[in-house]
Design an enzyme around this catalytic site. Sequence first.
Site, PDB file in Angstrom:
ATOM      1  N   LYS A 238       0.840  -1.207   0.000  1.00  0.00           N
ATOM      2  CA  LYS A 238       0.000   0.000   0.000  1.00  0.00           C
ATOM      3  C   LYS A 238       0.871   1.252   0.000  1.00  0.00           C
ATOM      4  CE  LYS A 238      -3.688  -2.514   2.314  1.00  0.00           C
ATOM      5  NZ  LYS A 238      -4.374  -2.849   3.571  1.00  0.00           N
TER       6      LYS A 238
ATOM      7  N   GLN B  69      -4.229  -1.188   9.749  1.00  0.00           N
ATOM      8  CA  GLN B  69      -4.102  -2.519   9.139  1.00  0.00           C
ATOM      9  C   GLN B  69      -4.642  -3.590  10.077  1.00  0.00           C
ATOM     10  OE1 GLN B  69      -3.021  -3.209   5.969  1.00  0.00           O
ATOM     11  NE2 GLN B  69      -3.560  -5.344   6.360  1.00  0.00           N
TER      12      GLN B  69
ATOM     13  N   ASP C 126     -10.645   2.989   4.353  1.00  0.00           N
ATOM     14  CA  ASP C 126     -11.092   1.598   4.274  1.00  0.00           C
ATOM     15  C   ASP C 126     -12.619   1.509   4.314  1.00  0.00           C
ATOM     16  OD1 ASP C 126      -9.125  -0.225   3.798  1.00  0.00           O
ATOM     17  OD2 ASP C 126      -8.631  -0.595   5.910  1.00  0.00           O
TER      18      ASP C 126
END
Length: 288
Positions: A53, A97, A120
Amino acid sequence: MTVHIDGRAIAYEVRARVAAEVAAAFPDPATAPGLATVLVGEDPASAVYVANKRRAVREAGMRDLHRALPAGTTQAGVAAVIDELAADPAVDAILLQLPLPPGLDAAALIDRIPAGKDVDGLTTHSAGLLARGEQGLRPCTPSGVIELLESTGVTIRGANAVVVGRSALVGHPMAELLLQRDATVTVVHRHTADLAAVTRTADILVVAAGVPAMIGAEHVKPGATVIDVGIHRTDNGLTGDVRIAELDGIATRVTPVPGGVGPMTIAMLMVNTLRAAGHGQSARCSRS
Ligand code: NAD
């Protein structure tokens, strides 16, 4: 003939469009959109995902603002870092994460991320905006599926769409996004009585169960588009939830694993980071 949808190529195009928009909108790299990835602990798979990412952020000309926290960091310690990033105007986007080390409450920590920085799309606030059809940041994997469908010319409006799986990460938001595009949506899950009877009604079948090779020819209507979200690491490399070889000549389009949905997740994270900074028409989904 069954077409294999090339997720790598579509993801490459989306990322190139993001990079072009960043270059045009932010001539000074110091003010480019900034994504703060937060990694707690040393889980090797998570470390690889975060590294990928971060590389994508830099390749798009955006700012890579990484925070690595030791495995023993407490709930309050992680919360303090998220609160600091949330309050920092130089941080446009925050990604925590997952999974977190045992003992940490992921849902509570995610909900500290302001909706505007929630790239997200996993906070309660973002999920609520999605459920009400209001503007907001959408989870990356289901957004990537929509992008794959729309960029390959699949008609969503009026189609019978079946989603296998109802997780907060994939299945549930997937169903919402398809519904918003006027598909007739059915969600099946581990308690569904006759799975094949339902999946055989699908013009668009999105499989996100996390069960290796569970979907085969007996589940698929001739002419369907089959999207395989599942990812499983085996000794022979990555495989999905779908026995793709069986669908040859039955399905019109399928996504391979690897090279289908997977690359789209990072591409849509780049789109969301640009959107969090107030820009971005790089993907069709960004208009929802
Ligand atoms: P999850 O375990 O949270 O949810 C799985 C869902 O599938 C549940 O709702 C469950 O009811 C349903 N299910 C499980 N077994 C079933 C069965 N036998 N029949 C019908 N339904 C069943 O998983 P998740 O986080 O939604 O992920 C699903 C898969 O997608 C996993 O393989 C994961 O690795 C993969 N994934 C891929 C990406 C990507 O970028 N490609 C991103 C996220 C998740």
